[in-house]
Design a protein around this motif. Sequence first.
Motif, short mmCIF file in Angstrom:
data_model
loop_
_atom_site.label_atom_id
_atom_site.label_comp_id
_atom_site.label_asym_id
_atom_site.label_seq_id
_atom_site.Cartn_x
_atom_site.Cartn_y
_atom_site.Cartn_z
N TYR A 519 29.86 70.21 -4.18
CA TYR A 519 29.96 68.83 -3.73
C TYR A 519 29.29 68.71 -2.36
O TYR A 519 29.63 69.47 -1.44
CB TYR A 519 31.43 68.40 -3.63
N TYR A 521 28.35 66.43 1.05
CA TYR A 521 28.87 65.32 1.85
C TYR A 521 28.17 65.33 3.21
O TYR A 521 27.66 66.36 3.67
CB TYR A 521 30.38 65.46 2.06
N TYR A 562 36.73 67.68 -1.81
CA TYR A 562 36.31 66.33 -1.40
C TYR A 562 36.45 66.24 0.12
O TYR A 562 37.45 66.69 0.69
CB TYR A 562 37.18 65.27 -2.09
#
Length: 985
Positions: A519, A521, A562
Amino acid sequence: MMKRVILFTFLILTTGLRAQHTVGVPTIGLPEVVNYSKQIYKAGTQNWAIRQDRNGIMYFANNEGLLSFDGVYWKVYPLPNKTKVRSLELGNDDRIYIGGENELGYFSPDQSGVLRYFSLRELVQEKDRGFADIWNVTAWKGNIFFRASNKIFLYKDKSIMAFNPVSHWRFMGTANGQMIAQDATNGLLRFNNDRWEPFLTSSELPAEFLSTALLPMGNDTTLLVTMDAGLYTLSGNSAVEMESAFINQIRKERIYGATRVNDQLLALSTSLGGCYIVTNKGEFVHRFSRGDGLQNNNVLSVFRDRDHNLWLGLDNGIDFIAYDNAIKTIYPVATKDEAGYASIIFKGRLYIGTSNGLYSVPVGEFSDLSYVKGAFSFVENSRGQVWGLSEINGKLLMSHHEGMFEIRQDKAFAIERRNGFWGAVPLSRIDPVSRVAVGNYNGINFLAYDGKEFRPAGQVSGFDIASRFLCTDTHDENVIWTSHPYRGVFKISLQPDGKSAARLYTSKDGLPLSLNNNYVYKVKNRILVATESGIYEYNAEKDRFAASGYYNEIFKGVEVRYLKEDQAGNVWFVTGKELGVLDVSGSKPKIIFLPELNQKLVSGFEYIQPLNEQNILIGSEKGIYHINYQQYKQNKNRIDVQIRMLRSVAKSDTVLFGGYLGEVNQLNKQSETQVPHIAHELNSIGFEFSSTLFSQQSSISYSYFLDGFDAGWSHWSVKSEKEYTSLPAGQYTFYVKARNNFGSESPVTGYTFVILPPWYQTLWAYLAYGILLLGLAFLFYEWQEKRFLRQRKKHEEEQQRLQYLHQLELEKNEKEIIKLKNEKLEAEILHKNTDLATSAMHLVQKAELLSKLKTDLVKITKTADDEKINDDLKRVIKVVAEENKVDKDWGQFSKHFDSVHSNFLIALKERYPKLTASELKMSAYLRMNLSSKEIAELMNISLRGVEVSRYRLRKKLQLPTEVNMFNFFLGFHIDESRDSKGAQP
């Protein structure tokens, strides 16, 4: 219009409210509602009254008895007659007073800390015992009042006084230091000087009304709540109705009870509509009903605990409302069944994208979004899955399963219809943005802005990987980063000619490929990639990734999936199914988990939207969670921990301590007299402990330590019980403490107990052991003495035996000597017998010779002519004849025989006197064991004569034919010898 909204909001805030209020419209944020069904608390359905003691424990008047709850454990205490408990109150003496069906009394702990019921019914006079349900119990000035329909009982100084109504009693309560009751005929009465008296001189109360609650409104003002006649303020001697359109609307729902939420708000419980939160002026704030999470709308009782939470006693069940909690839920649809995936504040409206469309509500200016009042409306043409919402160039873009849309005036207008868009990011930091990248199910598309609207503008050619995670580079506006959970992290470089190139970063570039956890970010203006191996940071100068020392040190052991940065620089994250935040507001960063939301996020599609510190929006399986993080951090509710039970689990479940160290409402510590001494057979014990911080139960963990047994404190755990088995004898103290998710710990609570030694280690046992030891010593002495005597006796017996054996040996030797002597004698006798036989033979031969000589001499004399010779011969014949006298020779022989054979012949003659000389000779020869031939020669008879003589001798001796005569004479000789010895003096 905006000015009016701001002015209205300002006016509301100045009254102490945190959001604008509109009659009948609820706040959009709902506090958490926890349902406790009868299957959970294991008691009756209805709960008529609620109270809380100073230890924080909750008590409920339940159909099956007094029900208690300490945050973890429910306990029910039935009445002796198994009837319903209708009312309860904590008295000034710290006891729990209850009223039931034809029963009144109190609960108080026994010496073991277990609640026991004590009835007061026997104190009621016989004539006043005909009462039914006690509907109210009230403590006032140290006294306790019990209200039944036909009696009010006053318990004072250990006696009970009864008060009869004019018609019947309908209500009783206290407020602002006054004890007030309602008589159906005389209305409201005040207790004064041991009597009930009217006190209203001016009243707007109707003729028929039923009071249900009294609440303080100020020092001199009391709020009277009625079931269906509205609310009234009592001030002095007047009763004035509260003018409220909303109260007039809901009074038909039968207001059954009321309590204060805070200084500005009231909670009204109704029989038909649930629970309403209203202001002091009767303005609607919120409603809790079955549709809002209650188990049913029939609320029999309502109570505010010390942490400002609300407890509702229902017709069937108990509900808990964390009203003052910093976490609330925003449901965009009434069904409350659509998951939240996106949210945004746009032009004074809150938009929430769900699994089935987009919804909006006007919010205006606000500080805490959850307190805004309003109703959501559906955005037209948005039906279906909404994945993202973005504000770009002053326009609201919606990423939808069916395409990209622009939202205008609560209606969705398609920009591009195709299969699924995840979200949009502007490709410039300067407004207006001319180009926007949008991630979709099959790659990345572009939108171009012409100054008025967005239109499709191509895509990244040759790139068909789903691009849900999308962000722009921190330095280069022409670089886009995207990732796929299992296909990796890509860098998209946009060329001036409109073309683009995609590069996959792998372990060769310092980024290990994760199986299903990649992920990307942008956090604190840095490109970060969260993987199963940790967090990696992009180095633009080296065009490589490297493990982030800063984040990996902080998130050590935490697998982050996340990341989202808020305006204060805090980093919100998701790990597993937990939500947390890396808080940087302190001197050093620290991780704070929010366990209240565990297992409630949309797994795999987590969404976090930090508006500001007071408004953090979290996507959930049902709606959107709103977190006032500022309030969450400042929550100062006191953390406590209590030891609620000590029980033995050895043979049977025996309660040793019931949780109370004094009266119910006392804050006591254990005294020395309360230290239990537990029998050794009950040395396997179990503790139950809990914290009464009801709104934070999911965030509380415990650590314990048994002094005298454990080496140190246990690891923190949510487990609220601990068992110890087979504890040795001794004194122990069990310590326990609680901790919340902020790391704040409660004071340590301890409980001391003593495990008695087993019976065989007690003083009496040791005394018995001493006596037994002395007894054993005595017995041992006796045994030793007897053993010594036995040994001495044995020794003596052994000596006797040895002496006996010695004697036997001597006797044996003597016998041997005697035997030898006998053998010698026998040999001598045999020799003498032989000599006797020889002598006898010589005599026989001599006799024969002399006879023959005599015969020959006689013959010679007959032939001799000479007289002189004849005379000489005759003289010789005479000498020979004299020499041949057998009797004379036998006499000498017999004497010699008797001397050898112990006077055998004499004894035989004495025994058998009829024996002749020839028979005695025969006996002597037989004793000498001579043969018949030898006897014949000695006796000068024939063998036949010997046989005849033997026969005659046997007959005289009366001997059977089978008896051997030698043996007889040998035995006769021995018997006679014994007889002769025995006859000696």
